[in-house]
Motif scaffolding. Structure first.
Motif, PDB file in Angstrom:
ATOM      1  N   PRO A   1      48.525 -41.697  73.246  1.00 30.04           N
ATOM      2  CA  PRO A   1      49.154 -41.968  72.357  1.00 30.04           C
ATOM      3  C   PRO A   1      48.316 -42.923  71.157  1.00 30.04           C
ATOM      4  O   PRO A   1      48.742 -42.671  69.914  1.00 30.04           O
ATOM      5  CB  PRO A   1      50.233 -42.909  72.880  1.00 30.04           C
ATOM      6  CG  PRO A   1      50.196 -42.328  74.369  1.00 30.04           C
ATOM      7  CD  PRO A   1      48.786 -42.124  74.650  1.00 30.04           C
ATOM      8  N   ARG A   2      47.204 -43.745  71.429  1.00 28.21           N
ATOM      9  CA  ARG A   2      46.668 -44.239  70.481  1.00 28.21           C
ATOM     10  C   ARG A   2      45.687 -43.504  69.530  1.00 28.21           C
ATOM     11  O   ARG A   2      45.348 -43.959  68.513  1.00 28.21           O
ATOM     12  CB  ARG A   2      45.754 -45.412  71.390  1.00 28.21           C
ATOM     13  CG  ARG A   2      46.404 -46.459  71.938  1.00 28.21           C
ATOM     14  CD  ARG A   2      45.603 -47.618  72.667  1.00 28.21           C
ATOM     15  NE  ARG A   2      46.181 -48.396  73.535  1.00 28.21           N
ATOM     16  CZ  ARG A   2      45.360 -49.226  74.013  1.00 28.21           C
ATOM     17  NH1 ARG A   2      43.921 -49.487  73.741  1.00 28.21           N
ATOM     18  NH2 ARG A   2      46.038 -50.150  74.925  1.00 28.21           N
ATOM     19  N   THR A   3      45.239 -42.410  70.010  1.00 25.05           N
ATOM     20  CA  THR A   3      44.385 -41.529  69.289  1.00 25.05           C
ATOM     21  C   THR A   3      44.918 -40.083  69.092  1.00 25.05           C
ATOM     22  O   THR A   3      44.204 -39.281  68.287  1.00 25.05           O
ATOM     23  CB  THR A   3      43.075 -41.193  69.852  1.00 25.05           C
ATOM     24  OG1 THR A   3      43.180 -40.939  71.415  1.00 25.05           O
ATOM     25  CG2 THR A   3      42.083 -42.829  70.115  1.00 25.05           C
ATOM     26  N   LYS A   4      46.220 -39.909  69.509  1.00 27.91           N
ATOM     27  CA  LYS A   4      46.593 -38.556  69.568  1.00 27.91           C
ATOM     28  C   LYS A   4      46.741 -38.251  67.939  1.00 27.91           C
ATOM     29  O   LYS A   4      46.809 -36.791  67.481  1.00 27.91           O
ATOM     30  CB  LYS A   4      47.944 -38.542  70.093  1.00 27.91           C
ATOM     31  CG  LYS A   4      48.578 -36.952  70.380  1.00 27.91           C
ATOM     32  CD  LYS A   4      49.955 -37.001  71.228  1.00 27.91           C
ATOM     33  CE  LYS A   4      50.321 -35.459  71.487  1.00 27.91           C
ATOM     34  NZ  LYS A   4      51.547 -35.765  72.280  1.00 27.91           N
ATOM     35  N   HIS A   5      47.131 -39.094  67.213  1.00 22.77           N
ATOM     36  CA  HIS A   5      47.450 -38.846  65.678  1.00 22.77           C
ATOM     37  C   HIS A   5      46.018 -38.183  65.047  1.00 22.77           C
ATOM     38  O   HIS A   5      46.346 -37.467  63.974  1.00 22.77           O
ATOM     39  CB  HIS A   5      47.799 -40.160  64.859  1.00 22.77           C
ATOM     40  CG  HIS A   5      46.710 -41.034  64.769  1.00 22.77           C
ATOM     41  ND1 HIS A   5      46.346 -42.000  65.971  1.00 22.77           N
ATOM     42  CD2 HIS A   5      45.773 -41.523  63.813  1.00 22.77           C
ATOM     43  CE1 HIS A   5      45.325 -42.760  65.547  1.00 22.77           C
ATOM     44  NE2 HIS A   5      44.678 -42.330  64.132  1.00 22.77           N
ATOM     45  N   LEU A   6      44.833 -38.450  65.362  1.00 25.38           N
ATOM     46  CA  LEU A   6      43.728 -37.886  65.011  1.00 25.38           C
ATOM     47  C   LEU A   6      43.533 -36.446  65.160  1.00 25.38           C
ATOM     48  O   LEU A   6      42.991 -35.785  64.373  1.00 25.38           O
ATOM     49  CB  LEU A   6      42.599 -38.425  65.753  1.00 25.38           C
ATOM     50  CG  LEU A   6      42.309 -40.140  65.626  1.00 25.38           C
ATOM     51  CD1 LEU A   6      41.191 -40.533  66.591  1.00 25.38           C
ATOM     52  CD2 LEU A   6      41.879 -40.435  63.937  1.00 25.38           C
ATOM     53  N   VAL A   7      44.340 -35.760  65.928  1.00 26.89           N
ATOM     54  CA  VAL A   7      44.329 -34.309  66.409  1.00 26.89           C
ATOM     55  C   VAL A   7      45.486 -33.588  66.086  1.00 26.89           C
ATOM     56  O   VAL A   7      46.082 -32.693  66.811  1.00 26.89           O
ATOM     57  CB  VAL A   7      43.640 -34.038  67.753  1.00 26.89           C
ATOM     58  CG1 VAL A   7      42.230 -34.536  67.822  1.00 26.89           C
ATOM     59  CG2 VAL A   7      44.654 -34.619  68.756  1.00 26.89           C
ATOM     60  N   LYS A   8      46.380 -34.264  65.210  1.00 24.12           N
ATOM     61  CA  LYS A   8      47.700 -33.743  65.072  1.00 24.12           C
ATOM     62  C   LYS A   8      47.732 -32.270  64.492  1.00 24.12           C
ATOM     63  O   LYS A   8      46.698 -32.205  63.477  1.00 24.12           O
ATOM     64  CB  LYS A   8      48.454 -34.840  63.946  1.00 24.12           C
ATOM     65  CG  LYS A   8      49.721 -34.234  63.499  1.00 24.12           C
ATOM     66  CD  LYS A   8      50.204 -35.349  62.614  1.00 24.12           C
ATOM     67  CE  LYS A   8      51.775 -34.811  62.382  1.00 24.12           C
ATOM     68  NZ  LYS A   8      52.469 -35.692  61.262  1.00 24.12           N
ATOM     69  N   GLY A   9      48.532 -31.477  65.008  1.00 21.04           N
ATOM     70  CA  GLY A   9      48.480 -30.314  64.585  1.00 21.04           C
ATOM     71  C   GLY A   9      47.566 -29.202  65.258  1.00 21.04           C
ATOM     72  O   GLY A   9      47.679 -27.875  65.181  1.00 21.04           O
ATOM     73  N   LEU A  10      46.985 -29.969  66.113  1.00 28.72           N
ATOM     74  CA  LEU A  10      45.888 -28.912  66.977  1.00 28.72           C
ATOM     75  C   LEU A  10      46.492 -27.593  67.762  1.00 28.72           C
ATOM     76  O   LEU A  10      45.904 -26.635  67.884  1.00 28.72           O
ATOM     77  CB  LEU A  10      45.176 -29.790  68.111  1.00 28.72           C
ATOM     78  CG  LEU A  10      45.752 -30.278  69.322  1.00 28.72           C
ATOM     79  CD1 LEU A  10      45.643 -29.041  70.462  1.00 28.72           C
ATOM     80  CD2 LEU A  10      45.325 -31.655  69.916  1.00 28.72           C
ATOM     81  N   GLU A  11      47.695 -27.886  68.025  1.00 31.37           N
ATOM     82  CA  GLU A  11      48.678 -26.793  68.819  1.00 31.37           C
ATOM     83  C   GLU A  11      48.652 -25.346  68.028  1.00 31.37           C
ATOM     84  O   GLU A  11      48.856 -24.512  68.454  1.00 31.37           O
ATOM     85  CB  GLU A  11      49.920 -27.342  69.143  1.00 31.37           C
ATOM     86  CG  GLU A  11      51.051 -27.483  68.321  1.00 31.37           C
ATOM     87  CD  GLU A  11      50.741 -28.791  67.429  1.00 31.37           C
ATOM     88  OE1 GLU A  11      51.600 -29.004  66.501  1.00 31.37           O
ATOM     89  OE2 GLU A  11      49.900 -29.555  67.754  1.00 31.37           O
ATOM     90  N   GLY A  12      48.442 -25.547  66.783  1.00 30.74           N
ATOM     91  CA  GLY A  12      48.565 -24.820  65.546  1.00 30.74           C
ATOM     92  C   GLY A  12      47.358 -23.659  65.675  1.00 30.74           C
ATOM     93  O   GLY A  12      47.616 -22.443  64.993  1.00 30.74           O
ATOM     94  N   ALA A  13      46.283 -23.658  66.180  1.00 31.62           N
ATOM     95  CA  ALA A  13      45.190 -23.101  66.123  1.00 31.62           C
ATOM     96  C   ALA A  13      45.334 -21.956  66.882  1.00 31.62           C
ATOM     97  O   ALA A  13      46.142 -21.827  67.669  1.00 31.62           O
ATOM     98  CB  ALA A  13      43.942 -24.031  66.498  1.00 31.62           C
ATOM     99  N   ASP A  14      44.110 -21.069  66.797  1.00 33.98           N
ATOM    100  CA  ASP A  14      44.185 -19.612  67.344  1.00 33.98           C
ATOM    101  C   ASP A  14      43.207 -20.011  68.700  1.00 33.98           C
ATOM    102  O   ASP A  14      43.534 -19.205  69.835  1.00 33.98           O
ATOM    103  CB  ASP A  14      43.763 -18.519  66.550  1.00 33.98           C
ATOM    104  CG  ASP A  14      44.591 -18.535  65.575  1.00 33.98           C
ATOM    105  OD1 ASP A  14      45.568 -17.820  65.910  1.00 33.98           O
ATOM    106  OD2 ASP A  14      44.314 -19.062  64.403  1.00 33.98           O
ATOM    107  N   SER A  15      42.242 -20.584  68.673  1.00 25.68           N
ATOM    108  CA  SER A  15      41.294 -20.852  69.913  1.00 25.68           C
ATOM    109  C   SER A  15      40.853 -22.235  69.844  1.00 25.68           C
ATOM    110  O   SER A  15      40.760 -22.972  68.764  1.00 25.68           O
ATOM    111  CB  SER A  15      40.325 -19.783  69.848  1.00 25.68           C
ATOM    112  OG  SER A  15      39.422 -19.794  68.702  1.00 25.68           O
ATOM    113  N   TRP A  16      40.334 -22.402  70.756  1.00 23.76           N
ATOM    114  CA  TRP A  16      39.914 -24.090  71.177  1.00 23.76           C
ATOM    115  C   TRP A  16      38.676 -24.069  71.927  1.00 23.76           C
ATOM    116  O   TRP A  16      38.730 -23.501  73.127  1.00 23.76           O
ATOM    117  CB  TRP A  16      40.892 -25.061  71.808  1.00 23.76           C
ATOM    118  CG  TRP A  16      42.313 -24.972  70.841  1.00 23.76           C
ATOM    119  CD1 TRP A  16      42.734 -25.849  70.221  1.00 23.76           C
ATOM    120  CD2 TRP A  16      43.444 -23.975  71.206  1.00 23.76           C
ATOM    121  NE1 TRP A  16      43.978 -25.833  69.700  1.00 23.76           N
ATOM    122  CE2 TRP A  16      44.370 -24.619  70.342  1.00 23.76           C
ATOM    123  CE3 TRP A  16      43.599 -22.964  71.865  1.00 23.76           C
ATOM    124  CZ2 TRP A  16      45.505 -24.050  70.122  1.00 23.76           C
ATOM    125  CZ3 TRP A  16      44.753 -22.373  71.708  1.00 23.76           C
ATOM    126  CH2 TRP A  16      45.871 -22.706  70.716  1.00 23.76           C
TER     127      TRP A  16
END
Length: 453
Positions: free
Chosen positions: A268-283
């Motif tokens: 929860p302390r760093t999650k804001h840094l990767v906000k929106g990652l779920e919208g990508a197509d590959s990881w």
């Protein structure tokens, strides 16, 4: 065999127990090690126990304590006890993890571990998962799926026809992308000249305005944009949410290279840094970095399993599978491979969700401890410490390099060097589950002593 494996496990356990006390650097030079390994290959075989004893003797002086608590180079993690033990039994079981016929155990472990990984990282549950060797393979697999998908949308079957005569694919990536992106694009036939570089900010994160300007409004053709979660020098994360929305408006594919930075999603302390990652197509993400799994462990996730499998899979008449159901090997480049998911399953079970969060938080706190103490000692911190990366300058470039060399030679800890924005820095990466505040303090003491000398 039983005695031999017990002896081997005892050697491994003794080595792991020595990590806190042994010098981090290798004791012998490369030439000395080669002399120890370079012995005649006799015509007759030798007893396995003798071979093992000779191997341990020849190797010991060249072992770098990268699994220990004071190794801060290259974003290396250690190896959790359960994951290490799982690797030992997996080697003994000697399973081929290509599909569920070759090893139902490997298939079950990877399916479960893949589900856990997606949940912890905030990746959609419907995404496919390939267990690969690391971020290089993860980036290659993700971009291969991207190539298949965007060209198929343009009416071109790249798996059958290749790239000759195909519609031009626009590829955009940060000026500070990791070199594995370039190599993946070379391997996939695009070449590095296909990349349109996007400007970055002072911390190495992609500039969203420059990305917007370089997306041609008049061109709705095949488009791939590579984003980064965790700049390899600073830890900075690209503005994922805004960039993904922009690329989606152009009908493009977004790939996130999240070798270590994707783990920010676990806290929860760093999650804001990767906000929106779920919208990508590959990881792409590593397990042998911040998750502290044994080498080699990496993951390729894809929001479009059909495109993922189309890019990676193949069929042969002798291969018996599950028909129309995707197999493990449909999402990876290898056919014969070890059952990597067993160690992933074990490591995640040992940590639990809270343990992964604590590991991420603690490494970030220890990185800030490094930065605070070295700044207080009068040294320049070159980056905003947002994750587990710290850049330190000791004055001019030559002095910085001399300090790095002296610290490595001293053996208390190990940090590498890097060039960033035209200057030399010591690069500190805190990724090991064993590292404590006492290890940081001991390391800072060694660094300041080396700098004073």
């Amino acid at each position: 065999m039983e005695h031999l494996l017990r002896v081997a496990a005892a050697h491994a356990a003794d080595y792991r127990a020595s990590l806190t006390d042994r010098p981090v650097r290798a004791r012998l030079s490369g030439a000395e090690l080669k002399a120890g390994f370079a012995r005649p290959l006799g015509a007759a075989g030798r007893p396995a126990s003798d071979v093992l004893a000779d191997l341990v003797e020849a190797a010991d002086g060249g072992l770098v304590a990268s699994a220990g608590p004071r190794y801060f180079g290259f974003v290396n993690g250690g190896s959790l006890p359960s994951a290490t033990a799982a690797e030992i039994v997996a080697t003994g079981w000697d399973q081929n993890g290509w599909n569920g016929v070759l090893s139902p155990t490997a298939a079950a472990a990877e399916e479960t571990a893949g589900t856990w990984l997606k949940d912890v990282l905030g990746i959609p549950a419907t995404a496919s998962t390939g267990f690969v060797t690391g971020a290089q393979a993860g980036n290659t697999v993700g971009l291969a799926a991207a190539r298949n998908h965007v060209l198929a949308q343009a009416g071109w079957d790249v798996e059958r026809l290749g790239l000759a005569g195909a519609p031009r694919v626009r590829i955009l990536a940060s000026e500070e992308r990791h070199g594995t992106i370039d190599r993946s694009l070379r391997l996939l036939g695009f070449g590095t000249e296909a990349i349109t570089p996007v400007r970055t900010d002072a911390q190495g994160a992609l500039d969203i305005e420059d990305l917007s300007q370089k997306l041609d409004p008049g061109n709705k053709g095949p488009l791939i944009v590579c984003l980064q979660a965790g700049n390899v020098n600073t830890g900075a994360v690209d503005p994922l949410e805004a960039a993904i929305a922009l690329v989606r408006a152009y009908g493009g594919w977004t790939h996130i290279d999240g070798a270590f930075g994707l783990w920010a999603a676990a806290s929860p302390r760093t999650k804001h840094l990767v906000k929106g990652l779920e919208g990508a197509d590959s990881w792409s993400c590593d397990g042998h970095k911040w998750l502290n799994l044994p080498y080699d462990s990496g993951f390729a996730f894809c929001a479009h399993p059909t495109s993922h499998a189309a890019a990676m899979s193949y069929r042969a008449p002798y291969l018996v599978g599950a028909g129309d159901v995707y197999e493990l090997g449909d999402f990876t480049p290898e056919s014969s491979r070890r059952a990597r998911g067993l160690a992933v399953w074990a490591g995640l079970q040992e940590l639990g969700r809270d343990g992964v969060t604590e590991l991420v938080d603690r490494c970030c706190e220890l990185a800030r401890r490094f930065a605070d103490q070295l700044a207080a000692a009068g040294f320049e911190i070159g980056n905003d410490v947002v994750l587990n990366q710290v850049l330190v300058s000791y004055g001019d470039d030559a002095t910085t390099d001399r300090v790095i060399e002296a610290v490595q030679r001293g053996g208390v800890c190990w940090m590498g060097g890097t060039t960033w924005h035209g200057r030399r820095y010591m690069r500190i990466s805190v990724s090991n589950y064993l590292t404590t505040a006492a290890d940081v303090d001991l390391s800072v003491e060694a660094i300041t002593a080396a700098a004073s000398a």
